[in-house]
Design an enzyme around this catalytic site. Structure first.
Site, short mmCIF file in Angstrom:
data_model
loop_
_atom_site.label_atom_id
_atom_site.label_comp_id
_atom_site.label_asym_id
_atom_site.label_seq_id
_atom_site.Cartn_x
_atom_site.Cartn_y
_atom_site.Cartn_z
CG ASP A 81 -1.99 1.02 1.24
OD1 ASP A 81 -1.90 1.98 0.46
OD2 ASP A 81 -2.93 0.89 2.05
CG ASP A 92 -3.96 5.48 -0.11
OD1 ASP A 92 -3.36 4.41 -0.28
OD2 ASP A 92 -4.57 5.78 0.93
CG HIS A 165 -8.91 7.29 3.59
ND1 HIS A 165 -7.96 8.08 3.01
CD2 HIS A 165 -8.42 6.02 3.51
CE1 HIS A 165 -6.94 7.33 2.62
NE2 HIS A 165 -7.19 6.07 2.90
CG HIS A 173 -7.36 8.84 7.02
ND1 HIS A 173 -8.09 7.67 7.04
CD2 HIS A 173 -6.10 8.48 6.70
CE1 HIS A 173 -7.29 6.66 6.73
NE2 HIS A 173 -6.09 7.13 6.53
CD GLU A 198 -7.63 1.86 2.58
OE1 GLU A 198 -6.66 1.09 2.56
OE2 GLU A 198 -7.62 2.93 3.20
CD GLU A 291 -5.86 2.57 -0.73
OE1 GLU A 291 -4.82 1.98 -0.38
OE2 GLU A 291 -6.33 3.55 -0.12
#
Ligand code: CO
Length: 306
Positions: A81, A92, A165, A173, A198, A291
């Site tokens: 990740d 992300d 998020h 976040h 994710e 993700e």
């Protein structure tokens, strides 16, 4: 803004694809996280958070501490990740693979190998189902419902206490959670929102708990400390990592590890920094994660980390 999100996304995508090729039997997790983090910087982005490499039942928030000797072994379920940013605009993305190796068939029988391949497919399917529901006005609970249905259709469960998020500049976040279950949350997405979706899938109970190990932190606030060393570390953290999460490994380049560990505990207890313990599946079952980051646009979204 969208250009910065897309530029960060391209970098994350390239680094993710390059890093995944390195995964093999006997690879030090430390080498993998350092490769990903240095590649992000070489390509002109900043590191949005320490590279997470979480193996088997370890679900998220594991990054190597300094001098980590933990190795990836053949057949391990490796979740990579990574996050990069351009001027604070974050991409992300995560991918899961079963570590290849010549001895894979000796180590695990075909049924087991196939089960974990399907587990990976199920979180990929959950992510795809989520993305296909994303558009302005959609309730986030509906996205969760799509994820849950897709993962359940493989006979697995989503991790219900982990969520995607929303992202904002310099904020990983930023308030909105994107569930992996139908939690009936009626918050709606709007045009221009950037979100990291994710889903995690498991053959266990679908719940994660903290491990005793914490290697990722985030700065919260200034506080006075009697120990000068602790003050010095907090100053260093604020100067370099005031907004985004950081790794204790980065600080270990400048500070003695034992004294650093002591000060980090003190800083966490005083709520000057926020600890992110590594998480594991409650019943020690293995977990897969998929993700992407998307920006909500028009009647759908743009995937920045494709
Ligand atoms: Co991520």
């Amino acid at each position: 803004m969208i250009e910065a999100y897309e530029k960060a996304g391209k970098i994350v995508s390239k680094v993710r694809n390059d890093a995944i090729k390195l995964i093999k039997d006997d690879l030090l997790i430390l080498d993998l996280v350092e490769f990903a983090e240095s590649e992000i910087q070489k390509l002109g982005a900043g590191i949005a958070f320490p590279c997470n490499v979480s193996v088997n039942e370890i679900t998220a928030h594991y990054t190597s501490p300094a001098n980590d000797e933990t190795k990836i072994l053949t057949g391990d379920l490796v979740k990579l990740d990574i996050g990069a940013h351009i001027d604070g605009y974050i991409a992300d993305s995560a991918i899961t693979i079963m570590a290849p190796g010549k001895n894979l068939e000796e180590k695990y029988d075909t049924d087991t190998i196939n089960k974990y391949k399907e587990l990976i497919e199920s979180s990929d399917a959950g992510l795809e189902a989520a993305i296909s529901t994303v558009r302005p006005g959609v309730e986030v609970g509906k996205i969760g419902a799509a994820v849950e249905e897709a993962i359940n259709s493989y006979g697995f469960k989503p991790i219900s206490n982990l969520a995607g998020h929303s992202l904002e500049q310099w904020n990983l976040h930023s308030g909105l959670s994107i569930p992996s279950i139908n939690d009936k949350n009626t918050n709606k997405l709007k045009e221009g929102d950037a979100i990291a979706i994710e889903p995690f899938a498991t053959d266990g109970v679908g719940w994660v708990i903290d491990t005793p190990h914490t290697y990722i932190f985030r700065y919260l606030k200034d506080k006075p400390f009697r120990m000068l060393h602790t003050q010095k570390i907090l100053r260093e953290i604020k100067a370099n990592y005031a907004d985004l999460p950081f790794s204790i490994r980065w600080l270990a380049k400048e500070f003695n590890v034992n004294r650093l560990n002591r000060s980090m505990r003190e800083l966490s207890q005083a709520s000057a920094i926020y600890p992110y313990p590594a998480l594991k599946e409650k019943t020690d079952c293995w977990v897969s994660q998929s993700e992407h980051t998307v920006v909500v646009e028009g009647d759908g979204c743009t995937i920045t980390t494709k």
